[in-house]
Write an enzyme that holds these catalytic residues in place. Structure first.
Site, PDB file in Angstrom:
ATOM      1  N   CYS A  45      25.149   6.766  -8.210  1.00 50.30           N
ATOM      2  CA  CYS A  45      25.130   7.875  -9.177  1.00 50.30           C
ATOM      3  C   CYS A  45      23.943   8.783  -8.875  1.00 50.30           C
ATOM      4  CB  CYS A  45      24.987   7.339 -10.598  1.00 50.30           C
ATOM      5  SG  CYS A  45      26.339   6.283 -11.116  1.00 50.30           S
TER       6      CYS A  45
ATOM      7  N   CYS B 147      22.521   2.812 -11.644  1.00 48.48           N
ATOM      8  CA  CYS B 147      23.545   2.972 -10.602  1.00 48.48           C
ATOM      9  C   CYS B 147      23.013   3.817  -9.443  1.00 48.48           C
ATOM     10  CB  CYS B 147      24.787   3.587 -11.231  1.00 48.48           C
ATOM     11  SG  CYS B 147      25.910   4.380 -10.106  1.00 48.48           S
TER      12      CYS B 147
END
Lengths: 109, 315
Positions: free
Chosen positions: A37, A34
């Site tokens: 993230c 991700c």
């Protein structure tokens, strides 16, 4: 820069280290695939420094720990959930700025 | 004139990193300011197949790692902090940070980028993170074996619809026109994929959920008919909105949508102030464009700093 103030929790440890924590606890649910993230990673580490002793900042890898994200209905990451006395206070989804995260954390103080 | 830096670059996506590379190699006293980790929207991208030089394609992640390593090799100074506002008037520009610090410079390149646009329909905001997503790379793995929808017909929408078929059993693309805008090779792949269905001339009217998140999308067709789509996720990939909240819109000229107006040399309406990447008003937003514009903006700034050319402010 690894930061030892950020607590890395697993499904097994969640009840003990987050729900049972005497401090309010902000958990960052993330995964290695991700991008956003990764983008908020440095901010999470700064928050861990700044709220040291007042709020426990934690991270959970949703790839390795599917049970807890499932329990909280997480279907997008990063999701940050703030816990106090084992209860969910509030949550934010997406790579938000530090100001918004500060605002979130302050709801538990 | 006293300033902390000759040049400040605001934003660390491909435009900012490219500008930073040129600045570092040009021995300009420069600072790149980024609010998170570098990357910008490339971090939302699963796979990049159209950046020259990467013949096998490259993940968005890895491309940014390489760009960051490239500026680090030449010693670009970077600062990780959020900018709260800018004062671009006068020869010395001031960058105000959220942490209360201020940094000054003689020239500045604005690479604040853009973010996914929202649909603005009922249920969208409430169900964001619970079935409504703007990042297929991030959230795709949560939809293993499920049926989902993608809204949009451009490159991003169709490329990511293809990516999502790795997880979902069925992906329905909802597009308001009767043909796609995506690059032909991407279209061909989508039409050949039996997990992808299309709803043409269709618009999302409402996103509905139960306690667990999204469970239905109400779609209206251009002819007035409607349908329900029982999906657990909806990925909204309908273009971008400018990250212009920190920009002084009373000082800078922007277009109707809020993107910065600049000329072919990346000069904005203010001398010494440049724009590059997705924040610029332009037709095409590509990683390779952003990188090219970053380089161009930095070279324009170098010329300005050397006094060889003062921004005309004309477009």
């Amino acid at each position: 820069m690894a930061n030892d103030k950020v607590l890395h929790v697993t499904d097994d440890e969640f009840d003990n280290k987050v729900v049972g924590n005497s401090l309010p606890c902000l958990v960052d649910f993330w995964a290695p695939w991700c991008g956003p993230c990764k983008a908020i990673g440095p901010v999470i580490e700064e928050l861990a420094e700044e709220f040291d002793g007042k709020v426990q900042i934690a991270k959970m890898n949703v790839d390795d720990n599917p049970a807890t994200p499932g329990k909280f209905g997480i279907r997008a990451i990063p999701t940050l959930i703030l816990f106090k006395d084992g209860e969910v206070v509030d949550k934010i989804t997406g790579a938000v700025g530090k100001a918004q995260l500060n605002e979130l954390i302050n709801k538990a103080l | 004139m006293q300033a902390d830096y000759q040049l400040i670059i605001v934003g660390g996506g491909p435009a900012g990193l490219s500008a930073g590379l040129y600045a570092a190699r040009g021995r300009v006293k420069a600072l790149l300011i980024e609010k998170g980790a570098p990357g910008g929207q490339v971090l939302l991208t699963d796979w990049v197949d159209n950046y020259p030089g990467f013949a096998e394609g490259i993940s968005g992640f890895e491309l940014i790692d390489k760009m960051t390593a490239h500026v680090d090799r030449f010693g670009l100074e970077k600062k990780f902090a959020a900018v709260s506002k800018l004062d671009l008037r006068g020869p010395v520009k001031t960058v105000f940070l959220e942490n209360g610090e201020q940094v000054t410079c003689l020239s500045i390149i604005l690479c604040t980028g853009a973010r996914p646009r929202t649909l603005g329909v009922e249920g969208e905001k409430e169900l964001t993170g619970q079935g409504v997503s703007y990042c297929a790379t991030c959230d795709g793995p949560f939809y293993k074996g499920q049926e989902i929808a993608v809204v949009g017909g451009g490159n991003t929408a169709i490329q990511e619809a293809l990516h999502l078929t790795k997880f979902a059993d069925k992906v329905t693309v909802i597009h308001r026109r009767d043909e796609l805008r995506a690059t032909k090779i991407v279209q061909e792949k989508a039409f050949a994929n039996d997990r992808i269905d299309f709803l043409w001339n269709a618009q999302v009217k409402k996103i509905e959920g139960n306690g667990n998140g999204v469970n239905n999308v109400k779609v209206a067709f251009n002819d007035g008919s409607t349908t329900d789509l029982a999906v657990t996720g909806i990925f909204i990939l309908i273009g971008v909105a400018p990250n212009n909240e920190i920009l002084p819109l009373d000082q800078l000229q922007v277009d109707d949508a809020g993107f910065i107006l600049s000329n072919t040399e990346m000069e904005t309406s203010i001398p010494g102030v440049y724009a590059a990447g997705d924040i610029r008003s332009k037709n095409f937003r590509q990683i390779v464009n952003a990188a090219g514009e970053g380089a161009n903006a930095e070279l324009s700034a170098e010329q300005f700093l050397a006094g060889r050319k003062h921004g005309t402010g004309q477009h």
